[in-house]
Design an enzyme around this catalytic site. Structure first.
Site, PDB file in Angstrom:
ATOM      1  CB  CYS B  87      39.695   5.337  30.768  1.00  0.00           C
ATOM      2  SG  CYS B  87      38.315   4.307  31.287  1.00  0.00           S
ATOM      3  CG  HIS B 196      37.660   9.715  31.288  1.00  0.00           C
ATOM      4  ND1 HIS B 196      37.982   9.268  30.018  1.00  0.00           N
ATOM      5  CD2 HIS B 196      37.189   8.638  31.938  1.00  0.00           C
ATOM      6  CE1 HIS B 196      37.708   7.986  29.911  1.00  0.00           C
ATOM      7  NE2 HIS B 196      37.230   7.573  31.062  1.00  0.00           N
ATOM      8  CD  GLU B 198      39.394  12.099  28.355  1.00  0.00           C
ATOM      9  OE1 GLU B 198      40.000  12.216  29.432  1.00  0.00           O
ATOM     10  OE2 GLU B 198      38.779  11.067  28.056  1.00  0.00           O
TER      11      GLU B 198
END
Lengths: 83, 226
Positions: B87, B196, B198
């Site tokens: 991002c 994302h 994560e």
């Protein structure tokens, strides 16, 4: 010390879609402003420069615009000294 | 020896904690890196996490690119160190010219937050080795400036060299050219993507899936075997 103003104008390149400009353009007729075929939105930086704005100073500002103020992958810029 | 993976915190970074946790869950040692520090503290790889570094005031990622930590990361990335930009981290990587193209405001001008389906188009990079080529995964997406653009020649080059690492599936959330969600450099050590991974490493949070974890296990395996 004399201070001069140098203006750096940054605009998205013509081929890059500018949804912000389009949003403004679409709002115009609603507000009664007719006849505007297109709007593109850019950025203006006003730099107060210490000392004389000679060619060397302009070259430095050009370099600054090229490396930092504008992203030349997507944007064009102009540098001009304001009287 | 334990593999050390650094996560950079800029002022305005939001996802550094999740990235550190993802690194730990993958089995590596997470190391916090500070934006003003030139020293990378002997890390073997670096994650640039999501957020709004320096407020994104000039352009997303533009100011971070000139931070002391990025000087060293840029140098090390060019020397082959694995770097993942998620991002805002992807935006920093394009601004730093470690990846081609640029990121712009979403075409619909809205902040977007959704579970996003992606196709892994390149399972050969340092960060994607644990995926299958063509595998479809679902990870969260949340951004304002997620529209990937590059000139036609660059896009053709990316396609020809297999450097489009991820593509949006079913819907294009931000007007990215050719549905590009993530790309890699020619060497495959630098990868950037908007969604994302994560946030999808534990079954209890995010999408409820762990589709993002292979990013972090991939690089760990790559480093251990190197």
């Amino acid at each position: 010390m004399p201070v001069a103003r140098v203006v750096v104008d940054v605009m998205l390149k013509p081929e890059i879609l500018d949804p912000q400009g389009q949003a403004v353009q679409r709002a115009l007729p609603r507000l009664g402003f007719e006849g505007i075929a297109d709007v593109r939105q850019g950025k203006r930086f006003e730099l107060e420069v210490e000392g004389e704005v000679d060619q060397a100073a302009l070259d430095r500002i050009h370099k600054m615009a090229e490396t930092f103020l504008a992203n030349t992958v997507i944007e064009d810029f102009t540098v001009k000294v304001e009287a | 020896m334990t593999t050390r993976i650094g996560v950079v915190t800029f002022p305005g970074t939001l996802d550094d904690r999740d990235s550190l946790r993802a690194v730990r869950l993958a089995g590596a040692e997470p190391v916090s890196l500070w934006h003003r520090d030139k020293d990378l503290h002997q890390v073997d790889a670096v994650v640039l996490a999501g957020g709004f570094s320096y407020g994104d005031y000039l352009r997303a990622g533009a100011i971070s690119r000139f931070s002391p930590v990025m000087e060293t990361i840029t140098e090390q990335a060019r020397a082959g160190m694995p770097v993942l930009g998620i991002c805002n981290g992807f935006q920093v990587l394009t601004e730093a010219h470690l990846l081609p193209g640029a990121m712009l405001r979403n075409n619909h001008l809205h902040f977007i937050c959704r579970d996003q389906k992606l196709r892994v188009e390149n399972a050969q990079t340092a960060w994607t080795g644990d995926y299958e080529q063509g595998q479809e995964i679902s990870v969260p997406l949340k951004n304002m400036d997620g529209r990937y653009v590059a000139d036609e020649r660059t896009l053709d080059e990316l396609e020809a060299e297999g450097r489009v690492a991820f593509r949006y599936v079913d819907m294009n959330p931000n007007g990215s050219l050719r549905d590009i969600a993530g790309i890699t450099n020619a060497e495959g050590n630098v990868v950037g993507l908007m969604p994302h991974p994560e946030h999808a490493v534990e079954p209890l949070i995010g999408t409820g899936r762990t589709d993002g974890l292979p990013f972090f296990t991939s690089v760990l395996k790559k480093l251990v075997s190197a």
